[in-house]
Design a protein around this motif. Structure first.
Motif, PDB file in Angstrom:
ATOM      1  N   LEU A   8       0.806  -1.208   0.000  1.00 52.76           N
ATOM      2  CA  LEU A   8       0.000   0.000   0.000  1.00 52.76           C
ATOM      3  C   LEU A   8       0.846   1.268   0.000  1.00 52.76           C
ATOM      4  CD1 LEU A   8      -2.833  -1.026   2.488  1.00 52.76           C
ATOM      5  CD2 LEU A   8      -2.944  -0.920  -0.003  1.00 52.76           C
ATOM      6  N   THR A   9       2.065   1.214   0.518  1.00 55.39           N
ATOM      7  CA  THR A   9       2.907   2.393   0.559  1.00 55.39           C
ATOM      8  C   THR A   9       3.877   2.448  -0.618  1.00 55.39           C
ATOM      9  OG1 THR A   9       4.519   1.282   1.980  1.00 55.39           O
ATOM     10  CG2 THR A   9       2.794   2.576   3.081  1.00 55.39           C
ATOM     11  N   PHE A  10       3.831   1.479  -1.511  1.00 56.48           N
ATOM     12  CA  PHE A  10       4.706   1.431  -2.671  1.00 56.48           C
ATOM     13  C   PHE A  10       4.116   2.318  -3.758  1.00 56.48           C
ATOM     14  CE2 PHE A  10       6.391  -0.574  -6.552  1.00 56.48           C
ATOM     15  CZ  PHE A  10       7.738  -0.498  -6.266  1.00 56.48           C
ATOM     16  N   LYS A  11       4.417   3.616  -3.672  1.00 58.74           N
ATOM     17  CA  LYS A  11       3.894   4.556  -4.662  1.00 58.74           C
ATOM     18  C   LYS A  11       4.794   5.778  -4.736  1.00 58.74           C
ATOM     19  CE  LYS A  11       0.859   6.756  -1.309  1.00 58.74           C
ATOM     20  NZ  LYS A  11      -0.495   7.134  -0.979  1.00 58.74           N
ATOM     21  N   LYS A  12       4.664   6.502  -5.806  1.00 62.00           N
ATOM     22  CA  LYS A  12       5.409   7.735  -6.003  1.00 62.00           C
ATOM     23  C   LYS A  12       4.813   8.789  -5.068  1.00 62.00           C
ATOM     24  CE  LYS A  12       7.701   9.884  -9.834  1.00 62.00           C
ATOM     25  NZ  LYS A  12       8.804   9.065 -10.315  1.00 62.00           N
ATOM     26  N   THR A  13       5.677   9.552  -4.419  1.00 60.53           N
ATOM     27  CA  THR A  13       5.219  10.590  -3.506  1.00 60.53           C
ATOM     28  C   THR A  13       5.665  11.954  -4.014  1.00 60.53           C
ATOM     29  OG1 THR A  13       7.211  10.597  -2.134  1.00 60.53           O
ATOM     30  CG2 THR A  13       5.499   8.976  -1.556  1.00 60.53           C
ATOM     31  N   ALA A  14       5.263  12.997  -3.323  1.00 57.48           N
ATOM     32  CA  ALA A  14       5.657  14.360  -3.694  1.00 57.48           C
ATOM     33  C   ALA A  14       7.171  14.544  -3.577  1.00 57.48           C
ATOM     34  CB  ALA A  14       4.930  15.367  -2.814  1.00 57.48           C
ATOM     35  N   ALA A  15       7.830  13.744  -2.751  1.00 61.86           N
ATOM     36  CA  ALA A  15       9.283  13.843  -2.577  1.00 61.86           C
ATOM     37  C   ALA A  15      10.053  13.152  -3.706  1.00 61.86           C
ATOM     38  CB  ALA A  15       9.686  13.241  -1.237  1.00 61.86           C
TER      39      ALA A  15
END
Length: 83
Positions: A8-15
């Motif tokens: 669920l946390t494996f995603k592109k972020t703003a950073a």
């Protein structure tokens, strides 16, 4: 952390740097400072670390097709299960 939480946390972020920046990094077209920043980010970001090898398939100067390619059924099923 369970494997489902990791997914669920494996995603592109703003950073995360844009794909175009990762591509420039892969092609060694960034300044020393820019390359160092991307390298540091890659050391702690599984998503961008996974995206970088995919960019090896990018052909510079290749025109984008007018229609996006169809997503393989296995990849679509995996994406739907994650989302």
């Amino acid at each position: 952390m369970t494997s489902s939480q990791t997914q669920l946390t494996f995603k592109k972020t703003a950073a995360c740097p844009a794909s175009s920046i990762l591509l420039s990094y892969r092609l060694e077209k960034l300044s020393r400072k820019g390359a160092a920043a991307v390298k540091k980010h890659l050391s702690s970001c599984d998503f961008c670390s996974a995206e970088l090898p995919l960019l090896a398939h990018h052909k510079p100067g290749r025109k984008r097709p007018s229609e996006p390619p169809e997503i393989p059924i296995n990849l679509r099923s995996l994406a739907e299960a994650i989302l």
